[in-house]
Enzyme design. Structure first.
Site, mmCIF file in Angstrom:
data_model
loop_
_atom_site.group_PDB
_atom_site.id
_atom_site.type_symbol
_atom_site.label_atom_id
_atom_site.label_comp_id
_atom_site.label_asym_id
_atom_site.label_seq_id
_atom_site.Cartn_x
_atom_site.Cartn_y
_atom_site.Cartn_z
ATOM 1 N N GLU A 111 0.581 -1.359 -0.390
ATOM 2 C CA GLU A 111 0.398 0.517 -0.596
ATOM 3 C C GLU A 111 1.192 1.470 0.103
ATOM 4 O O GLU A 111 1.715 0.811 0.243
ATOM 5 C CB GLU A 111 -1.050 0.099 1.689
ATOM 6 C CG GLU A 111 -1.592 -1.496 1.457
ATOM 7 C CD GLU A 111 -1.977 -1.113 3.174
ATOM 8 O OE1 GLU A 111 -2.774 -2.269 3.230
ATOM 9 O OE2 GLU A 111 -2.514 -0.402 3.593
ATOM 10 N N CYS A 124 3.498 8.771 1.644
ATOM 11 C CA CYS A 124 3.622 7.714 2.428
ATOM 12 C C CYS A 124 3.597 5.848 1.927
ATOM 13 O O CYS A 124 2.648 6.056 1.044
ATOM 14 C CB CYS A 124 2.123 7.723 3.392
ATOM 15 S SG CYS A 124 3.058 6.322 4.821
ATOM 16 N N CYS A 131 5.946 -6.706 7.100
ATOM 17 C CA CYS A 131 6.878 -6.662 8.071
ATOM 18 C C CYS A 131 7.678 -7.791 9.374
ATOM 19 O O CYS A 131 6.485 -9.110 10.296
ATOM 20 C CB CYS A 131 6.490 -5.297 9.471
ATOM 21 S SG CYS A 131 7.783 -4.129 9.843
ATOM 22 N N CYS A 135 5.424 -5.716 15.691
ATOM 23 C CA CYS A 135 4.818 -4.445 17.277
ATOM 24 C C CYS A 135 3.236 -5.269 17.341
ATOM 25 O O CYS A 135 2.548 -5.588 16.026
ATOM 26 C CB CYS A 135 4.399 -3.102 16.423
ATOM 27 S SG CYS A 135 6.220 -2.882 16.332
ATOM 28 N N CYS A 138 -0.410 -3.603 14.887
ATOM 29 C CA CYS A 138 0.018 -3.291 13.634
ATOM 30 C C CYS A 138 -0.272 -4.072 12.515
ATOM 31 O O CYS A 138 -0.302 -5.587 12.887
ATOM 32 C CB CYS A 138 1.487 -2.480 13.589
ATOM 33 S SG CYS A 138 1.699 -2.502 11.633
ATOM 34 N N GLY A 180 6.476 -2.379 6.701
ATOM 35 C CA GLY A 180 7.303 -2.640 6.521
ATOM 36 C C GLY A 180 8.713 -1.711 7.470
ATOM 37 O O GLY A 180 8.144 -0.778 8.021
ATOM 38 N N SER A 235 9.505 4.906 16.128
ATOM 39 C CA SER A 235 9.124 4.553 16.990
ATOM 40 C C SER A 235 9.116 3.752 18.137
ATOM 41 O O SER A 235 9.927 3.354 18.495
ATOM 42 C CB SER A 235 8.149 3.326 16.226
ATOM 43 O OG SER A 235 7.860 4.032 15.043
ATOM 44 N N LEU A 236 8.280 4.500 19.544
ATOM 45 C CA LEU A 236 9.343 4.020 20.569
ATOM 46 C C LEU A 236 7.911 3.711 21.357
ATOM 47 O O LEU A 236 8.470 1.733 21.833
ATOM 48 C CB LEU A 236 8.968 5.369 22.062
ATOM 49 C CG LEU A 236 10.522 5.957 21.648
ATOM 50 C CD1 LEU A 236 10.525 7.128 22.928
ATOM 51 C CD2 LEU A 236 11.407 5.492 21.895
ATOM 52 N N ASN A 311 -5.410 3.386 16.123
ATOM 53 C CA ASN A 311 -6.150 3.227 14.924
ATOM 54 C C ASN A 311 -6.784 1.806 14.595
ATOM 55 O O ASN A 311 -6.113 0.551 14.858
ATOM 56 C CB ASN A 311 -5.855 3.445 13.293
ATOM 57 C CG ASN A 311 -6.280 4.212 11.950
ATOM 58 O OD1 ASN A 311 -7.982 3.868 12.179
ATOM 59 N ND2 ASN A 311 -5.324 4.470 11.255
ATOM 60 N N CYS A 354 -0.941 1.509 7.496
ATOM 61 C CA CYS A 354 0.396 0.842 7.740
ATOM 62 C C CYS A 354 -0.772 -0.341 7.946
ATOM 63 O O CYS A 354 -1.346 -1.634 8.627
ATOM 64 C CB CYS A 354 0.375 0.217 9.274
ATOM 65 S SG CYS A 354 1.424 2.311 9.473
HETATM 66 N N1 SAH Z 1 8.682 -0.122 10.564
HETATM 67 C C1 SAH Z 1 8.391 1.785 11.353
HETATM 68 C C2 SAH Z 1 7.687 2.006 10.101
HETATM 69 C C3 SAH Z 1 6.188 1.902 9.739
HETATM 70 S S1 SAH Z 1 4.412 1.971 10.456
HETATM 71 C C4 SAH Z 1 7.888 1.526 12.500
HETATM 72 O O1 SAH Z 1 7.923 0.925 13.175
HETATM 73 O O2 SAH Z 1 8.104 2.767 12.599
HETATM 74 C C5 SAH Z 1 4.723 3.562 11.023
HETATM 75 C C6 SAH Z 1 3.939 3.832 11.991
HETATM 76 O O3 SAH Z 1 2.668 3.637 12.361
HETATM 77 C C7 SAH Z 1 4.347 3.534 13.553
HETATM 78 O O4 SAH Z 1 5.097 3.600 14.775
HETATM 79 C C8 SAH Z 1 3.932 2.828 13.711
HETATM 80 O O5 SAH Z 1 3.675 2.276 14.961
HETATM 81 C C9 SAH Z 1 2.452 3.012 13.979
HETATM 82 N N2 SAH Z 1 1.464 1.930 13.179
HETATM 83 C C10 SAH Z 1 1.381 0.861 13.276
HETATM 84 N N3 SAH Z 1 -0.006 0.786 13.232
HETATM 85 C C11 SAH Z 1 -0.989 1.250 13.839
HETATM 86 C C12 SAH Z 1 -1.999 1.891 14.228
HETATM 87 N N4 SAH Z 1 -3.024 0.726 13.891
HETATM 88 N N5 SAH Z 1 -2.286 2.663 14.579
HETATM 89 C C13 SAH Z 1 -2.196 4.083 14.574
HETATM 90 N N6 SAH Z 1 -0.205 3.436 14.523
HETATM 91 C C14 SAH Z 1 -0.214 2.461 13.827
#
Ligand code: SAH
Length: 366
Positions: A111, A124, A131, A135, A138, A180, A235-236, A311, A354
């Protein structure tokens, strides 16, 4: 300085063969356009003219490159293909956000999104199919990583999105925040971003390009050495190791300390303000104590915190944070002198987060 090894992170497989018809992908800077032109007896400047056709004049076929001699256009079309993806879905939200679900030559889907915000035209893009970071909230990582995207596939997302704009508008910003982990595919990503920056490419300043990462210290250090000037967003999602490892499993092998010191090295070398992303999950990481811990962790750093209310992803147990929890979180950070902003939800109704469109589309096919 010792850089921790990451036993959990195996490199993802790369793209397989180019499209079955054997033509090279013109959008890949390594496709061999220059030698091919030379073998056809063409002057070297043609390569530049062709790139300008692609990236500035947005030609979507060789036929459209009307000032190239017709026989040359035909020869090039035999050797190169501009597109390796097809558009499997195209959704537009009321706020102007557009999302493309692209089907790759091997049938996998990724996407990418175009966001309109004032005069900004931000795209984006994805860096991998799936990935490996895992997480837990995600959608992209639910089925693990399938493969790295090729450089050409990354550039193709940029161009497909640019083609959605009227001729007088240009892409202004790039965020690598799609599917990813970009720092797990740096070798393909960096040449693609070089095309984005190239004045003969998309001409987007490195200061308007942001790479978002879960925080892989060795790869952050590679970026430090390259001194490429991109913005880094880390991303913390938690300010202590116990909680972060629960939400971001790859943290177990890395640890917050290593992530923060690598981020500091990036800041020292680049002078670019660091961004930290923090997805707020209702009643998981959104308490006053969580906010206090985050403020302490960031204390003294020239950092911006991007708070992202979760989200919802179908089938996942997490909740959106309450409005009060979001406000409290922001207040605590602001009171502690931390710069913070809430990422406004754009395109939520078209599943523009994502991996969500990909999953929604896959579910419909089942
Ligand atoms: N792998 C990378 C980039 C992709 S995700 C990373 O971890 O930063 C980009 C951002 O979207 C990250 O901060 C991720 O944690 C966040 N994200 C993923 N799923 C999400 C969701 N369902 N709701 C809100 N943010 C989300």
């Amino acid at each position: 300085m010792t850089i921790p090894q990451l036993p959990l992170i195996e490199p993802a497989p790369d793209a397989g063969q180019p499209p079955a018809d054997g033509r090279a992908h013109l959008l890949d800077p390594g496709a061999g356009l220059e030698p091919s032109l030379a073998s056809l007896g063409e002057p070297a400047w043609r390569a530049r003219a062709i790139r300008r056709w692609l990236f500035q004049r947005r030609a979507d076929s060789f036929t459209a490159m009307t000032d190239l001699p017709r026989p040359l256009r035909e020869r090039l079309a035999e050797r190169f293909t501009i597109w390796t993806t097809s558009i499997a879905a195209h959704k537009t939200a009321e706020d102007g956000t557009e999302k493309l679900l692209l089907e790759l030559a091997d049938g996998h889907r990724i996407e990418c999104v175009l966001l309109r915000d004032g005069v900004r035209r931000t795209v984006c893009i994805s860096s991998q199919v799936g990935c490996a970071m895992g997480c837990v909230f995600c959608a992209s990582g639910i089925d693990g990583v399938v493969r790295n995207l090729s450089t050409g596939e990354i550039v193709e997302q940029l161009l497909r999105l640019a083609l959605l704009l009227p001729a007088e508008e240009r892409l202004s910003h790039v965020v690598v925040m799609g599917m990813g982990e970009p720092l797990a595919n740096l070798d393909r990503l960096l040449p693609a971003l070089a095309v984005a920056r190239d004045p003969d490419g998309l001409g987007i300043s490195q200061r308007r390009i942001t790479i978002s990462t879960v925080g892989l210290p060795p790869a952050i250090d590679r970026l430090v050495e390259l001194d490429a000037g991109y913005n880094l967003a880390v991303s913390l999602h938690a300010a202590d190791d116990e909680l972060r490892t629960r939400l971001v499993p790859v943290n177990k092998a890395i640890g917050l300390d290593a992530v923060m010191t690598a981020a500091d090295r990036y800041w020292e070398a680049s002078g670019r303000r660091l961004t930290f992303e923090y997805v707020l999950l209702g009643e998981v990481n959104d308490s006053q104590a969580d906010a206090d811990r985050l403020a302490r962790l960031l204390g003294g750093r020239a950092a911006l915190v991007n708070v992202i209310p979760y989200n919802p992803v179908a089938g996942m147990p997490w909740k959106e944070p309450s409005r009060q929890a979001v406000e409290r979180f922001l207040e605590v950070l602001t009171a502690a002198g931390v710069n913070v902003q809430v990422r406004r939800r754009k395109g939520a109704r078209i599943d523009a987060a994502c991996g969500q469109l990909r999953r929604a589309a896959a579910a419909q096919l089942r």
